[in-house]
Design a protein around this motif. Structure first.
Motif, PDB file in Angstrom:
ATOM      1  N   LEU A  52      20.241   6.873 -23.423  1.00 26.70           N
ATOM      2  CA  LEU A  52      19.126   7.286 -22.576  1.00 26.70           C
ATOM      3  C   LEU A  52      17.805   6.724 -23.110  1.00 26.70           C
ATOM      4  O   LEU A  52      17.551   6.756 -24.318  1.00 26.70           O
ATOM      5  CB  LEU A  52      19.019   8.804 -22.518  1.00 26.70           C
ATOM      6  N   ALA A  53      16.983   6.218 -22.223  1.00 26.20           N
ATOM      7  CA  ALA A  53      15.704   5.629 -22.618  1.00 26.20           C
ATOM      8  C   ALA A  53      14.747   6.689 -23.161  1.00 26.20           C
ATOM      9  O   ALA A  53      13.842   6.363 -23.928  1.00 26.20           O
ATOM     10  CB  ALA A  53      15.068   4.910 -21.430  1.00 26.20           C
ATOM     11  N   ASN A  54      14.961   7.962 -22.802  1.00 19.05           N
ATOM     12  CA  ASN A  54      14.114   9.036 -23.303  1.00 19.05           C
ATOM     13  C   ASN A  54      14.325   9.278 -24.792  1.00 19.05           C
ATOM     14  O   ASN A  54      13.482   9.876 -25.447  1.00 19.05           O
ATOM     15  CB  ASN A  54      14.411  10.344 -22.563  1.00 19.05           C
ATOM     16  N   PRO A 105      16.951   0.122 -15.624  1.00 13.58           N
ATOM     17  CA  PRO A 105      15.892   1.019 -15.151  1.00 13.58           C
ATOM     18  C   PRO A 105      16.359   2.071 -14.148  1.00 13.58           C
ATOM     19  O   PRO A 105      15.885   3.204 -14.174  1.00 13.58           O
ATOM     20  CB  PRO A 105      14.879   0.076 -14.489  1.00 13.58           C
ATOM     21  N   LYS A 106      17.326   1.726 -13.290  1.00 14.92           N
ATOM     22  CA  LYS A 106      17.776   2.690 -12.281  1.00 14.92           C
ATOM     23  C   LYS A 106      18.506   3.866 -12.916  1.00 14.92           C
ATOM     24  O   LYS A 106      18.406   4.999 -12.456  1.00 14.92           O
ATOM     25  CB  LYS A 106      18.688   2.010 -11.260  1.00 14.92           C
ATOM     26  N   GLU A 107      19.247   3.612 -14.007  1.00 18.07           N
ATOM     27  CA  GLU A 107      19.974   4.681 -14.699  1.00 18.07           C
ATOM     28  C   GLU A 107      19.147   5.299 -15.825  1.00 18.07           C
ATOM     29  O   GLU A 107      19.619   6.218 -16.481  1.00 18.07           O
ATOM     30  CB  GLU A 107      21.293   4.157 -15.278  1.00 18.07           C
ATOM     31  N   ASN A 108      17.961   4.748 -16.099  1.00 18.05           N
ATOM     32  CA  ASN A 108      17.080   5.206 -17.181  1.00 18.05           C
ATOM     33  C   ASN A 108      17.781   5.094 -18.543  1.00 18.05           C
ATOM     34  O   ASN A 108      17.724   5.986 -19.372  1.00 18.05           O
ATOM     35  CB  ASN A 108      16.606   6.643 -16.936  1.00 18.05           C
ATOM     36  N   ARG A 109      18.478   3.968 -18.746  1.00 18.88           N
ATOM     37  CA  ARG A 109      19.221   3.744 -19.979  1.00 18.88           C
ATOM     38  C   ARG A 109      18.916   2.364 -20.539  1.00 18.88           C
ATOM     39  O   ARG A 109      18.511   1.468 -19.804  1.00 18.88           O
ATOM     40  CB  ARG A 109      20.728   3.869 -19.750  1.00 18.88           C
ATOM     41  N   MET A 159      11.289   7.183 -12.095  1.00 19.37           N
ATOM     42  CA  MET A 159      10.655   7.092 -13.404  1.00 19.37           C
ATOM     43  C   MET A 159      10.559   5.627 -13.804  1.00 19.37           C
ATOM     44  O   MET A 159      11.519   4.877 -13.693  1.00 19.37           O
ATOM     45  CB  MET A 159      11.488   7.873 -14.421  1.00 19.37           C
ATOM     46  N   LYS A 160       9.386   5.211 -14.267  1.00 25.30           N
ATOM     47  CA  LYS A 160       9.175   3.832 -14.681  1.00 25.30           C
ATOM     48  C   LYS A 160       9.623   3.663 -16.131  1.00 25.30           C
ATOM     49  O   LYS A 160       9.300   4.466 -16.987  1.00 25.30           O
ATOM     50  CB  LYS A 160       7.702   3.458 -14.547  1.00 25.30           C
ATOM     51  N   LEU A 161      10.379   2.597 -16.378  1.00 31.39           N
ATOM     52  CA  LEU A 161      10.889   2.322 -17.709  1.00 31.39           C
ATOM     53  C   LEU A 161       9.927   1.388 -18.427  1.00 31.39           C
ATOM     54  O   LEU A 161       9.685   0.276 -17.972  1.00 31.39           O
ATOM     55  CB  LEU A 161      12.278   1.695 -17.594  1.00 31.39           C
ATOM     56  N   ASN A 162       9.321   1.847 -19.538  1.00 33.91           N
ATOM     57  CA  ASN A 162       8.356   1.057 -20.287  1.00 33.91           C
ATOM     58  C   ASN A 162       9.004   0.194 -21.354  1.00 33.91           C
ATOM     59  O   ASN A 162       8.311  -0.507 -22.073  1.00 33.91           O
ATOM     60  CB  ASN A 162       7.323   1.972 -20.954  1.00 33.91           C
TER      61      ASN A 162
END
Length: 105
Positions: free
Chosen positions: A66-68, A30-34, A1-4
């Protein structure tokens, strides 16, 4: 998943116990999406006294979230927005606000 989301972005938390809080991203993973957001997700750790910190005790730290759960806040419309991408005339790819089209980079 790409982190924007990049470090230095102003973000707003959209879900969870910290919902509605805003802060600057100090670091992105980015690797942990955090992402690490200033003033959000404060945790308390019990630390022992060391030579550097002779006091010890309960210390407060910012933990990654979490980046989400965060959205970038547009500087123009001052609302959380999704991120679009656009290629400018000179060939550079930039991030844009999906609401108003303002360039975020």
């Amino acid at each position: 998943m790409k982190l924007n989301i990049k470090s230095g972005d102003l973000v707003e938390v959209i879900s969870g116990k910290e919902k509605g809080k805003r802060g600057k991203v100090t670091r992105a993973f980015p690797k942990e999406n955090r992402v690490l957001v200033q003033g959000v997700n404060i945790i308390t750790r019990a630390t022992r006294p060391t030579q550097k910190d002779t006091q010890g005790g309960l210390k407060k730290y910012e933990a990654p979230i979490l980046a989400n759960k965060v959205m970038v806040v547009c500087p123009k419309c001052d609302k959380p927005t999704r991120i679009g991408h656009k290629v400018l005339d000179d060939g550079t790819k930039v991030r844009v606000c999906a609401r108003c089209g303002e360039v975020l980079d």
